[in-house]
Design an enzyme around this catalytic site. Structure first.
Site, PDB file in Angstrom:
ATOM      1  N   MET A 170     -32.333 -16.586 -72.287  1.00 25.11           N
ATOM      2  CA  MET A 170     -32.674 -16.716 -70.872  1.00 25.11           C
ATOM      3  C   MET A 170     -32.025 -17.990 -70.324  1.00 25.11           C
ATOM      4  SD  MET A 170     -36.459 -15.138 -70.199  1.00 25.11           S
ATOM      5  CE  MET A 170     -37.248 -16.694 -70.117  1.00 25.11           C
ATOM      6  N   GLY A 171     -30.951 -18.408 -70.973  1.00 22.03           N
ATOM      7  CA  GLY A 171     -30.282 -19.622 -70.533  1.00 22.03           C
ATOM      8  C   GLY A 171     -30.984 -20.847 -71.074  1.00 22.03           C
ATOM      9  N   ALA A 172     -30.725 -21.990 -70.441  1.00 21.35           N
ATOM     10  CA  ALA A 172     -31.234 -23.268 -70.951  1.00 21.35           C
ATOM     11  C   ALA A 172     -30.869 -23.372 -72.437  1.00 21.35           C
ATOM     12  CB  ALA A 172     -32.726 -23.425 -70.704  1.00 21.35           C
TER      13      ALA A 172
ATOM     14  N   HIS B  75     -29.950 -24.156 -76.063  1.00 23.49           N
ATOM     15  CA  HIS B  75     -30.341 -25.282 -76.911  1.00 23.49           C
ATOM     16  C   HIS B  75     -29.801 -25.060 -78.319  1.00 23.49           C
ATOM     17  CE1 HIS B  75     -33.435 -22.651 -78.548  1.00 23.49           C
ATOM     18  NE2 HIS B  75     -33.888 -22.447 -77.311  1.00 23.49           N
ATOM     19  N   ASN B  76     -30.084 -26.000 -79.208  1.00 21.96           N
ATOM     20  CA  ASN B  76     -29.533 -25.936 -80.563  1.00 21.96           C
ATOM     21  C   ASN B  76     -29.941 -24.672 -81.312  1.00 21.96           C
ATOM     22  OD1 ASN B  76     -27.977 -28.260 -80.492  1.00 21.96           O
ATOM     23  ND2 ASN B  76     -29.669 -29.569 -81.113  1.00 21.96           N
ATOM     24  N   GLY B  77     -31.121 -24.145 -81.064  1.00 20.61           N
ATOM     25  CA  GLY B  77     -31.528 -22.893 -81.699  1.00 20.61           C
ATOM     26  C   GLY B  77     -30.611 -21.740 -81.319  1.00 20.61           C
ATOM     27  N   HIS B  78     -30.300 -21.631 -80.024  1.00 23.54           N
ATOM     28  CA  HIS B  78     -29.362 -20.603 -79.570  1.00 23.54           C
ATOM     29  C   HIS B  78     -28.001 -20.807 -80.227  1.00 23.54           C
ATOM     30  CE1 HIS B  78     -31.922 -20.691 -75.722  1.00 23.54           C
ATOM     31  NE2 HIS B  78     -32.146 -19.499 -76.265  1.00 23.54           N
TER      32      HIS B  78
ATOM     33  N   GLN C 110     -40.817 -11.293 -67.713  1.00 26.36           N
ATOM     34  CA  GLN C 110     -41.389 -12.104 -68.782  1.00 26.36           C
ATOM     35  C   GLN C 110     -42.277 -13.239 -68.271  1.00 26.36           C
ATOM     36  OE1 GLN C 110     -37.385 -11.848 -71.289  1.00 26.36           O
ATOM     37  NE2 GLN C 110     -38.962 -13.010 -72.319  1.00 26.36           N
TER      38      GLN C 110
END
Length: 101
Positions: free
Chosen positions: A30-32, A34-37, A61
């Site tokens: 969903m954008g934003a 971060h390192n996980g993505h 959501q």
């Protein structure tokens, strides 16, 4: 990195790539970003031939329209992060493209 905004365009691209025998890796977001993505994207790049990421802030959501409207969006920065990580293409539809009118 190729950016698609229409379902038909990304479907055509992915159908063509699959027709060439390529394996597709997909990281929905969903954008934003971060390192996980980015970790998931790096894994997709290692394990597949074509890496695809989506950025879609899904209004379904959220409990309230206010939460949806206030969700952080930073598309320019997100796209830069994805490109610098090696993403092949990004699907960035708007609400109308996903849910129709």
């Amino acid at each position: 990195m190729i950016i698609y905004k229409k379902k038909a365009e990304i479907i055509d691209f992915l159908t063509s790539e699959k027709g060439k025998g390529k394996k597709i890796g997909f990281v929905p977001t969903m954008g934003a970003i971060h390192n996980g993505h980015l970790s998931l994207l790096r894994q997709a790049i290692l394990e597949t031939d074509v890496s695809v990421c989506s950025i879609f802030v899904n209004p379904a959501q959220f409990n309230t329209r206010e939460d949806y409207v206030n969700y952080p969006t930073r598309l320019t920065e997100d796209l830069q992060l994805l490109e610098s990580t090696g993403c092949d293409c990004v699907f960035v539809p708007d609400e109308m493209e996903i849910y129709g009118g």
